[in-house]
Design an enzyme around this catalytic site. Structure first.
Site, PDB file in Angstrom:
ATOM      1  N   MET A  29      13.770  70.823  41.242  1.00 37.21           N
ATOM      2  CA  MET A  29      15.107  70.378  40.833  1.00 37.21           C
ATOM      3  C   MET A  29      16.099  70.696  41.960  1.00 37.21           C
ATOM      4  SD  MET A  29      15.342  70.814  36.744  1.00 37.21           S
ATOM      5  CE  MET A  29      15.767  72.532  36.678  1.00 37.21           C
ATOM      6  N   GLY A  35      10.715  80.468  47.501  1.00 35.41           N
ATOM      7  CA  GLY A  35       9.669  80.193  46.510  1.00 35.41           C
ATOM      8  C   GLY A  35       9.209  78.750  46.607  1.00 35.41           C
ATOM      9  N   HIS A  36      10.190  77.815  46.640  1.00 37.95           N
ATOM     10  CA  HIS A  36       9.828  76.395  46.781  1.00 37.95           C
ATOM     11  C   HIS A  36       9.128  76.154  48.121  1.00 37.95           C
ATOM     12  CE1 HIS A  36      13.499  76.006  44.093  1.00 37.95           C
ATOM     13  NE2 HIS A  36      12.599  75.334  43.408  1.00 37.95           N
ATOM     14  N   GLU A 146       3.847  79.972  39.963  1.00 36.35           N
ATOM     15  CA  GLU A 146       3.410  80.848  38.870  1.00 36.35           C
ATOM     16  C   GLU A 146       4.583  81.550  38.198  1.00 36.35           C
ATOM     17  OE1 GLU A 146       0.411  83.594  40.179  1.00 36.35           O
ATOM     18  OE2 GLU A 146      -1.145  82.047  40.066  1.00 36.35           O
ATOM     19  N   GLN A 151       5.385  77.036  31.900  1.00 40.58           N
ATOM     20  CA  GLN A 151       5.449  75.655  32.396  1.00 40.58           C
ATOM     21  C   GLN A 151       4.147  75.278  33.098  1.00 40.58           C
ATOM     22  OE1 GLN A 151       8.937  73.794  34.450  1.00 40.58           O
ATOM     23  NE2 GLN A 151       7.817  74.264  36.312  1.00 40.58           N
ATOM     24  N   VAL A 174       7.220  84.189  44.718  1.00 42.68           N
ATOM     25  CA  VAL A 174       7.773  84.823  45.928  1.00 42.68           C
ATOM     26  C   VAL A 174       8.920  85.726  45.482  1.00 42.68           C
ATOM     27  CG1 VAL A 174       8.838  84.424  48.182  1.00 42.68           C
ATOM     28  CG2 VAL A 174       7.107  82.852  47.329  1.00 42.68           C
TER      29      VAL A 174
HETATM   30  O1  PAF Z   1      10.235  73.894  37.692  1.00 46.50           O
HETATM   31  C1  PAF Z   1      11.085  72.993  37.875  1.00 46.50           C
HETATM   32  O2  PAF Z   1      11.863  73.007  38.829  1.00 46.50           O
HETATM   33  C2  PAF Z   1      11.181  71.858  36.872  1.00 46.50           C
HETATM   34  O3  PAF Z   1      10.928  72.304  35.581  1.00 46.50           O
HETATM   35  C3  PAF Z   1      10.280  70.661  37.229  1.00 46.50           C
HETATM   36  C4  PAF Z   1       8.819  71.033  37.194  1.00 46.50           C
HETATM   37  C5  PAF Z   1      10.644  70.137  38.616  1.00 46.50           C
HETATM   38  C6  PAF Z   1      10.495  69.523  36.226  1.00 46.50           C
HETATM   39  O4  PAF Z   1      11.817  69.096  36.215  1.00 46.50           O
END
Ligand code: PAF
Length: 295
Positions: A29, A35-36, A146, A151, A174
């Site tokens: 998002m 982390g990303h 994780e 999710q 992270v």
């Molecule tokens: O983890 C996230 O950032 C969101 O829940 C995702 C998986 C991108 C779905 O909108």
């Protein structure tokens, strides 16, 4: 790097790679942090073409949640993706221009605990947008963190249960140097709240340590974690030990099932979550004191 808001353009770009190269999707998002970036790096190692989607999905926010104030930092995100050698950013303006999808996904059971209790409908929204992104990108693999264990579990179970032809890859959480799990919502914390927030990982680490010392009763382990949270003046929304795959409650740690300790708490205006694997007598996990955690 290609940046496109258009589904048709994204598919046109990916068409020559299909069947020849491995395509990875990292759904986000935006408001990207380390982390990303670690998920993107994992995707880069496993695939030839890396697509990052950046979309703040309205379907997964409740009426009183932070959809409007959720940080949108597209320019900075795009610069980070460029540095990480991302091939395509998919940045749709609105995936639901004609209103909510006429058919959406409903998560059966797995969302009736943990975050799902406080956020009704949240995981239906996550499952629906992730299925839409999978259909648009048609990746060979997708990488999820994780840190969002519930999710990740729901997406793994959805992919398996709906026979979706892709692999779900998990990326480690992270952490900041003091153990706080990286999250886009950490930026909501003021300095005092930021210090308190380290209590989440401290509590989980204390539970891990006690389990490693031989304690197997989950009620005792959770009580121990609660004491640690109370010491930082944190009232948990939940602190629990669950089966890592089914998310069912676990009464005693045993060598037969893999368990996770999970926590959620509101600190200031941030709702933060974290989780760790729980060791058991036959398979201890390495314990790292929060002070020693490195990025
Ligand atoms: O983890 C996230 O950032 C969101 O829940 C995702 C998986 C991108 C779905 O909108």
């Amino acid at each position: 790097m290609i940046i496109t808001p258009q589904t048709a353009e994204l598919r046109r770009q990916l068409a020559p790679m299909r069947g020849r190269e491995r395509i990875a999707l990292v759904p986000t998002m935006g408001c990207l942090h380390e982390g990303h970036l670690s998920l993107i790096r994992k995707a880069r190692r496993l695939a030839d073409t890396v697509v990052v989607s950046i979309y703040v999905n309205p379907l997964q926010f409740g009426p009183n949640e932070d959809l409007d104030s959720y940080p949108r930092t597209f320019e900075a995100d795009a610069a980070l993706c460029e540095t990480e050698d991302v091939d395509i950013i998919f940045h749709p303006q609105n995936l639901y221009a004609d209103g909510p999808p006429p058919v959406s996904l409903c998560v059966a059971g797995l969302d009736r605990c943990l975050c799902g209790t406080a956020r009704p409908g949240h995981f239906d929204g996550v499952a629906t947008v992730v299925a839409i992104l999978f259909n648009i990108v048609q990746p060979d693999l997708a990488v999820f963190g994780e840190k969002d264990w519930q999710q990740l579990t729901i997406i793994r179970r959805m992919t398996e249960g709906l026979y979706m032809p892709l692999e779900i890859v998990a990326g480690d959480t992270v952490r900041e140097a003091d153990g706080l799990a990286m999250s886009s919502r950490n930026r909501y914390l003021n300095p005092a709240e930021r210090r308190r927030a380290t209590g989440l990982y401290r509590a989980l680490s204390a539970m891990q340590k006690l389990a490693k010392a031989g304690e197997t009763c989950c009620a005792t382990l959770v009580a121990h974690g609660r004491e640690r949270l109370a010491a930082q003046d944190i009232e948990a929304e939940y602190l629990d030990i669950r089966d890592a795959w089914s998310l069912e409650p676990v009464a005693n740690l045993s060598g037969n099932r893999s368990a996770r300790a999970l926590v959620a708490a509101r600190i200031g205006r941030a709702r933060l979550i974290d989780n760790v694997p729980m060791p058991h007598a036959s398979a201890p996990v390495n314990h790292t004191e929060p002070e020693e955690v490195s990025r």
